[in-house]
Scaffold this motif. Sequence first.
Motif, PDB file in Angstrom:
ATOM      1  N   GLU A  82      -3.564  56.643 -19.963  1.00  0.00           N
ATOM      2  CA  GLU A  82      -5.192  57.773 -19.837  1.00  0.00           C
ATOM      3  C   GLU A  82      -6.250  56.548 -19.439  1.00  0.00           C
ATOM      4  O   GLU A  82      -6.788  57.244 -18.635  1.00  0.00           O
ATOM      5  CB  GLU A  82      -5.113  58.283 -20.866  1.00  0.00           C
ATOM      6  N   LYS A  86      -8.131  56.676 -16.094  1.00  0.00           N
ATOM      7  CA  LYS A  86      -9.665  56.843 -16.226  1.00  0.00           C
ATOM      8  C   LYS A  86     -10.351  55.591 -15.452  1.00  0.00           C
ATOM      9  O   LYS A  86     -11.215  55.836 -14.720  1.00  0.00           O
ATOM     10  CB  LYS A  86     -10.186  56.934 -17.725  1.00  0.00           C
ATOM     11  N   GLU A  90     -12.454  55.865 -12.139  1.00  0.00           N
ATOM     12  CA  GLU A  90     -14.050  55.350 -12.277  1.00  0.00           C
ATOM     13  C   GLU A  90     -14.241  54.308 -11.053  1.00  0.00           C
ATOM     14  O   GLU A  90     -15.131  54.425 -10.389  1.00  0.00           O
ATOM     15  CB  GLU A  90     -14.360  54.668 -13.450  1.00  0.00           C
TER      16      GLU A  90
END
Length: 753
Positions: A82, A86, A90
Amino acid sequence: MEVPSRPSSFTLALHKPASSAVSPLGAVATDHREQQLQEQDDAVGEETFGAEEELDAYEEAPGPINVSQDRCSEERSEEDAEEAQKKCDEEDASAKERAAQRQMLAIEELVQSERNYLRLLQLSTGTIRGNLRKLQPPPANLDSMFLDIEEVMDVSSRLLNLLDQGQVRPGEPLFLQTLCDSFLSLSADIEAAYREYLSNYSQVTVLEDSYKQKEALWNDIIRVVKSSAPEVNATSLSFFLVMPVQRIARYPLLLQTIQKHTDSSHPAYALLERTAHTSVALNCRINEYKRFREVADKYKKTETLTIKDKINRLNTHSIAKKTARLSQHIKHETGIAPKRVDEEFGALEGFFYVLEHGILKLLENVETYLHHLQRFLSCKTEEFDLDMDGEKALICYKEITTALRQWILPTFEKRMRTLMHKPLCALRDLLVGPRNLIRKRLDKLLDYELIEAKSSLSYEEQDVANTYKTMNTLLLNELPRFNGLALQMIWSMLGTFSCLHSDLASDMEQLFQSFAQQLPHSSLSHGAFWEWAESAALEGARRLETLCRGVENTLNAPVVQPLSPSSQRRLKQLMDKHSSGKIYKVIETVVGSRELDLNLARGELVAVISQADTRGDKRRWLVDAGGRRGYAASSKLIRYHQPSEDPPPSPNPILPDVVTGIRRHSYTPESRPLTVMSPPCFQVLAAYNFAARGNHEVSIRAGEPVRVLEPHDKRGNPDWSLVEAAGGQRGYVPSNYLTMMPQGAGRPGSSRR
């Protein structure tokens, strides 16, 4: 160490091999250990056991502790995944944001650079050109440096106006679509404006170089440029005039930069890609057009070279090239080599030559028309006093003629020269370029046929092939447009010619209506007026014919000049021996070239003894020159007419009484019936017998009518004439053996034998 018992909730039934001494619990522990080791090797960041004692303790650990460790490891892996996802999201968002910022910067650069570009062009064409015109004297051909730049500024201004009308800011998503739509809608206009400017840009550099040759003028130009644009570090006009050349090449770079920083999922990405391709194709077409223009400008020029210049241009290469072309042309004409046939170009070429012939013929006719009109205007008969006091009709005619010559016809002539003659002269000058290109294409075609069959071409041969293909493509593309425009101009000028004569007729009708009540025949009916007009015209023609015939008879009368004392003695001496009909006068100096030929001076008197020599040649006559006898050319002798005692005839022919009895400008319905006098018809007859001495001559008899085909031979010698005899035979006869007489007259020479 004793192995603890398993809980009832965890059971695993395994078949024990017969040869194995290991307990079932040890087998399960071993398998579980191997699986854990495999997971530890594959997982990122998982710790391994380094000591042997820890491995033994792990093998002897109870089952529930191993399961909890597996669950923790899985949870830790999910958290790491995760976090990685993420982090990737980003990074993607950051990359998209940077791409969007770069896209916005590229769009702003295109729009802002376009505004600065247009502002500098307006500064150069407005302020700088205006200040340069104030120089004393102003630079020559200054407007030629700014040729076609107005169209470039116009298309740039229209592009910015379309962007402003969209009311969308560069940072908004719809602005990119508005930019692409605006550029695509103006692509044709952008190409038309920039290709003409780029094609003529070489003239700008040549003109600027000519300014640099004059130091004082060039210093003034630099001073004006710097003072007019102090915020720009410009030192010459080329700083501004080269901007369109650079701008058209920057459009593909700017659009491709925007495309590079635009996501493919953007709604306007396909439109942006199409716009970028259009800008690249636009530049390619402009470069191709510029190359065509350079070839056309090179070969359409007409050089006026002297023989010395042509000799100086001869070298080994040019002689070899012209020899090869001549050899190839001879092969085509003799059928040794097949001639390349291009039906499309042949049709265009034939139509061009038809147009050229029509334009030149029309121009010749217009010039002849204007020449006759000018001669008519130069005869100002109204300025002479013809004692017309008291004759009201003649005074009216004089006023009408004065108005025609001073107002109507000069205005008509001026309009004819402006609307017909000048456009035709300009169109004639435009024919030179295509005509030279068509001729040069034939030369390049002969060169191309010589190298067409070769598998590999040298650099020079490849240049020859490219030149021919370029000229052929240029003519196939441009010649139909030229032919269409030329034909349109011809039709337009013919319509203008009709309108000019319609206006002339209206002006003359308006003029005559103002004098209609003062003319003597205004009260006649329509039929009676035209009857009177026809009779007056025929009567005037008959009187003019009588006048011309009298003038012709007066002019053809022999001119008798007084003889000198020596010539009078020669005449008396010859008259004592010969009759007056045999006395001739030498009209041109005779220089003897054969044996027994006489040398006679112009004006001498001789007596003709025989009109042929001993061989029967009637071109050489035997003459008596007052003691000397010999031969002289018959073409240089003319019959001598002795002056008579009667007074010379009046140079003004006397009209018959029937003509003088008619009052001028009068209409008498009871006058005699009209008779149309036909002009006298003449016929050419043989004055003497002539016997043909070869196939190129024809025999004629005295009095035989002949038809003269050419009044000279092939070399232009007027002593021989090509005639057709009564039997249809054609050949040459001596010109002095022919005479012209009215039809119905007697046979020539019948009275003299």
